[in-house]
Design a protein around this motif. Structure first.
Motif, PDB file in Angstrom:
ATOM      1  N   ARG A  58       0.820  -1.209   0.000  1.00  0.00           N
ATOM      2  CA  ARG A  58       0.000   0.000   0.000  1.00  0.00           C
ATOM      3  C   ARG A  58       0.861   1.270   0.000  1.00  0.00           C
ATOM      4  NH1 ARG A  58      -2.840   3.635  -0.482  1.00  0.00           N
ATOM      5  NH2 ARG A  58      -4.728   4.267   0.599  1.00  0.00           N
TER       6      ARG A  58
ATOM      7  N   TRP B  74     -19.126  11.041   5.884  1.00  0.00           N
ATOM      8  CA  TRP B  74     -17.870  10.414   5.463  1.00  0.00           C
ATOM      9  C   TRP B  74     -16.656  11.093   6.097  1.00  0.00           C
ATOM     10  CZ3 TRP B  74     -15.903   6.178   3.766  1.00  0.00           C
ATOM     11  CH2 TRP B  74     -14.645   6.173   3.181  1.00  0.00           C
TER      12      TRP B  74
ATOM     13  N   PRO C  35     -11.733   2.520  -0.120  1.00  0.00           N
ATOM     14  CA  PRO C  35     -13.162   2.229   0.067  1.00  0.00           C
ATOM     15  C   PRO C  35     -13.840   1.868  -1.253  1.00  0.00           C
ATOM     16  CG  PRO C  35     -12.706   4.567   0.374  1.00  0.00           C
ATOM     17  CD  PRO C  35     -11.384   3.899   0.232  1.00  0.00           C
ATOM     18  N   VAL C  36     -14.703   0.865  -1.208  1.00  0.00           N
ATOM     19  CA  VAL C  36     -15.352   0.363  -2.429  1.00  0.00           C
ATOM     20  C   VAL C  36     -16.728   1.001  -2.569  1.00  0.00           C
ATOM     21  CG1 VAL C  36     -16.209  -1.689  -3.612  1.00  0.00           C
ATOM     22  CG2 VAL C  36     -14.124  -1.826  -2.228  1.00  0.00           C
ATOM     23  N   HIS C  37     -16.954   1.652  -3.705  1.00  0.00           N
ATOM     24  CA  HIS C  37     -18.276   2.221  -3.971  1.00  0.00           C
ATOM     25  C   HIS C  37     -19.122   1.118  -4.606  1.00  0.00           C
ATOM     26  CE1 HIS C  37     -20.366   6.264  -5.045  1.00  0.00           C
ATOM     27  NE2 HIS C  37     -20.997   5.581  -4.129  1.00  0.00           N
TER      28      HIS C  37
ATOM     29  N   TRP D   2      -6.716   6.800   2.330  1.00  0.00           N
ATOM     30  CA  TRP D   2      -7.996   6.147   2.003  1.00  0.00           C
ATOM     31  C   TRP D   2      -9.181   7.108   2.138  1.00  0.00           C
ATOM     32  CZ3 TRP D   2     -11.918   5.739   5.621  1.00  0.00           C
ATOM     33  CH2 TRP D   2     -11.573   5.937   6.958  1.00  0.00           C
ATOM     34  N   THR D   3      -9.067   8.126   2.953  1.00  0.00           N
ATOM     35  CA  THR D   3     -10.191   9.060   3.112  1.00  0.00           C
ATOM     36  C   THR D   3     -10.375   9.934   1.873  1.00  0.00           C
ATOM     37  OG1 THR D   3      -8.721  10.660   4.164  1.00  0.00           O
ATOM     38  CG2 THR D   3      -9.964   9.198   5.627  1.00  0.00           C
TER      39      THR D   3
ATOM     40  N   SER E  61      -8.954   8.944  -1.551  1.00  0.00           N
ATOM     41  CA  SER E  61      -8.181   8.119  -2.487  1.00  0.00           C
ATOM     42  C   SER E  61      -8.104   8.767  -3.860  1.00  0.00           C
ATOM     43  CB  SER E  61      -8.852   6.752  -2.655  1.00  0.00           C
ATOM     44  OG  SER E  61      -8.958   6.082  -1.436  1.00  0.00           O
TER      45      SER E  61
ATOM     46  N   VAL F   8     -13.781   2.847  -6.713  1.00  0.00           N
ATOM     47  CA  VAL F   8     -13.318   3.374  -5.430  1.00  0.00           C
ATOM     48  C   VAL F   8     -14.147   4.598  -5.052  1.00  0.00           C
ATOM     49  CG1 VAL F   8     -11.381   4.498  -4.256  1.00  0.00           C
ATOM     50  CG2 VAL F   8     -10.987   2.482  -5.671  1.00  0.00           C
ATOM     51  N   PHE F   9     -14.610   4.639  -3.804  1.00  0.00           N
ATOM     52  CA  PHE F   9     -15.341   5.810  -3.356  1.00  0.00           C
ATOM     53  C   PHE F   9     -14.357   6.893  -2.913  1.00  0.00           C
ATOM     54  CE2 PHE F   9     -17.162   8.385   0.066  1.00  0.00           C
ATOM     55  CZ  PHE F   9     -18.214   8.960  -0.632  1.00  0.00           C
TER      56      PHE F   9
ATOM     57  N   ARG G 178     -13.997  11.525  -2.751  1.00  0.00           N
ATOM     58  CA  ARG G 178     -14.449  12.867  -3.128  1.00  0.00           C
ATOM     59  C   ARG G 178     -13.305  13.651  -3.749  1.00  0.00           C
ATOM     60  NH1 ARG G 178     -18.282  13.560   2.178  1.00  0.00           N
ATOM     61  NH2 ARG G 178     -20.107  12.574   1.255  1.00  0.00           N
TER      62      ARG G 178
ATOM     63  N   GLU H  35     -13.892  19.100   0.246  1.00  0.00           N
ATOM     64  CA  GLU H  35     -13.709  18.009   1.195  1.00  0.00           C
ATOM     65  C   GLU H  35     -12.507  18.283   2.102  1.00  0.00           C
ATOM     66  OE1 GLU H  35     -15.665  15.735   1.944  1.00  0.00           O
ATOM     67  OE2 GLU H  35     -14.439  14.410   3.170  1.00  0.00           O
TER      68      GLU H  35
END
Lengths: 328, 107
Positions: free
Chosen positions: A110, A238, A284-286, B14-15, B17, B23-24, B26, B36
């Motif tokens: 990562r 979020w 994070p997976v949408h 990750w907040t 990305s 991938v989610f 903003r 954001e």
């Protein structure tokens, strides 16, 4: 991006046997395999002597101490050979030592400034020995960490185990890692080769077989390992969630073996899945749509020595939410 | 370059990305990214106020944390927020600390 699968499992749990079988599978023809030995004799190397030049054997001993540098070096070397056209592969399998915690390897993939542009996490597969696992889980935190980190659990030596004991072992595995799929036999090969459904496994059903619900389970009183779930009726912010989880993992990540969740995010129609291991959070997976069942956010943690109720209180306070419930 | 580990361009947190399929994030365009980022700083400051530390964005590419005596540190990766803030606060910031939970509930 090249997918990297991490094959882990306690000492003697059948990783090398599984690899031997895998390496004869046509689906693995374009795989590079990194093997890390533990012990004085390169036994695994001799066992795997049918492998071609793409196999790299690291004689360093315990991966726990050396993985950050060596796995990175080995992958960089493979990538370099691939770029020069000297070898070709489209996936990598890393076999860790029996005492390894998978987290450092995942973190290397990562965070490494070069590797993260070429390689991606293809999942953690943990072999579990059906004969000895119950005892290992009771006494060895490493065994619990490896099971907790798994995306797939491969049950080995089922032919040697007492048939009557296997359901109890499956129940134990499900409590340690409720979201990992447990596979045996030929499904184990498919799990690594990638023929199984790659989607995120479902979150656990909190209903016990006897119809009762519990908000956390004691997995091992000596180690203080519990699984804990909470549901959130309200929409989740979020940004606040990111602040809370990063702080929680910064301070307590060493004692959070695994977490996974599905979130109804404020302002988003589709759910977002989050998951990680210790200090590491995957992208994070949408998700395309909600899975079957109620459309509420849910988080599942596997903890060592932390109070689940305090985590629920903290989450509720940081998020400014009232409808946060330990699943009950 | 990251001030802690010396890695170039390491803030793929990750907040927020890097935008890619599935991938989610903003972190999709300039406006969303800035919006954001401002929300993230405000959310962090609600927590940091417990230790009288403040966070600000610095030139849109870095962060700066400061304490009540005026000492400050600049860092690039969001993942270094909590270690840097704790260093400046001189104490740990524990989300499971009853006093911090009470502080957040009162806000």
């Amino acid at each position: 991006m090249i997918s990297v699968t991490l094959l882990t499992g306690f000492l003697g749990s059948g990783k090398t046997t599984l690899l031997q079988r895998l390496l004869t599978d046509p689906g693995m023809a374009r795989a590079a395999v990194l093997i890390n030995e533990f012990g004085e004799v390169g036994l695994d190397h001799h066992l795997l002597d049918r492998i071609d030049d793409n196999v790299v054997l690291m004689k360093s001993g315990c991966i726990c101490c050396t993985v950050r540098g060596e796995v990175a070096d080995a992958l960089m070397n493979l990538q370099s050979l691939r770029t020069r056209g000297e070898i070709d592969f489209d996936r990598v399998v890393i076999e860790t030592t029996g005492l390894a915690d998978p987290y450092p390897v995942l973190q290397t993939l990562r965070a490494h400034p070069v590797l993260r542009s070429h390689f991606e996490n293809g999942g953690v597969l943990t072999t579990v020995d059906a004969v000895n696992a119950a005892r290992q889980v009771e006494h060895r935190a490493e065994a619990v960490r490896q099971i907790a980190a798994a995306d797939r659990i491969i049950l080995t030596k089922t032919d040697l185990a007492q048939e009557a004991e296997i359901p109890a072992l499956r129940a134990t595995l499900s409590r340690i890692n409720p979201s990992a799929r447990v596979v045996t036999g030929s499904d184990a090969t498919d799990a690594i080769v990638g023929r199984l459904d790659p989607s995120l496994p479902p979150l656990p059903d909190e209903t016990e077989p006897d119809g009762h619900h519990r908000h956390h389970h004691n997995l091992n009183e000596d180690l203080g390992v519990v699984t804990f779930s909470m549901t959130i009726e309200e929409r989740v912010d979020w940004t606040d969630f990111g602040i809370w989880l990063t702080l929680l993992l910064h301070r307590h990540g060493d004692r959070i073996f695994r977490f996974k969740g599905i979130l109804a995010i404020e302002g988003e129609d589709r759910p977002v899945a989050v998951h990680g291991v210790q200090h590491l959070v995957h992208a994070p997976v949408h998700m395309e749509h909600w899975p079957d069942g109620p459309r509420v956010s849910r988080l599942v943690f596997i903890l060592e020595g932390l109070d689940p109720e305090q985590i629920r209180r903290s989450f509720s306070a940081f998020m400014g939410l009232k409808q946060v419930k330990a699943v009950a | 370059m990251c001030s802690l580990c010396g890695i170039l361009g390491c803030d793929d947190h990750w907040t927020h990305s890097v935008d890619r399929p599935g991938v989610f994030t903003r972190n999709t365009d300039r406006h969303s990214r800035r919006s954001e980022g401002a929300r993230r700083v405000a959310a962090a400051n609600r927590v940091l106020s417990f230790r009288r530390v403040t966070l600000a964005e610095w030139q849109g590419t870095s962060y700066v944390v400061s304490n009540a005596t005026g000492a400050s540190t600049v860092f690039e990766s969001f993942s270094h927020l909590w270690p840097e803030a704790e260093t400046l606060a001189g104490r740990e910031i524990d989300p499971l600390d009853d006093a911090l939970i009470d502080w957040m509930e009162a806000r």
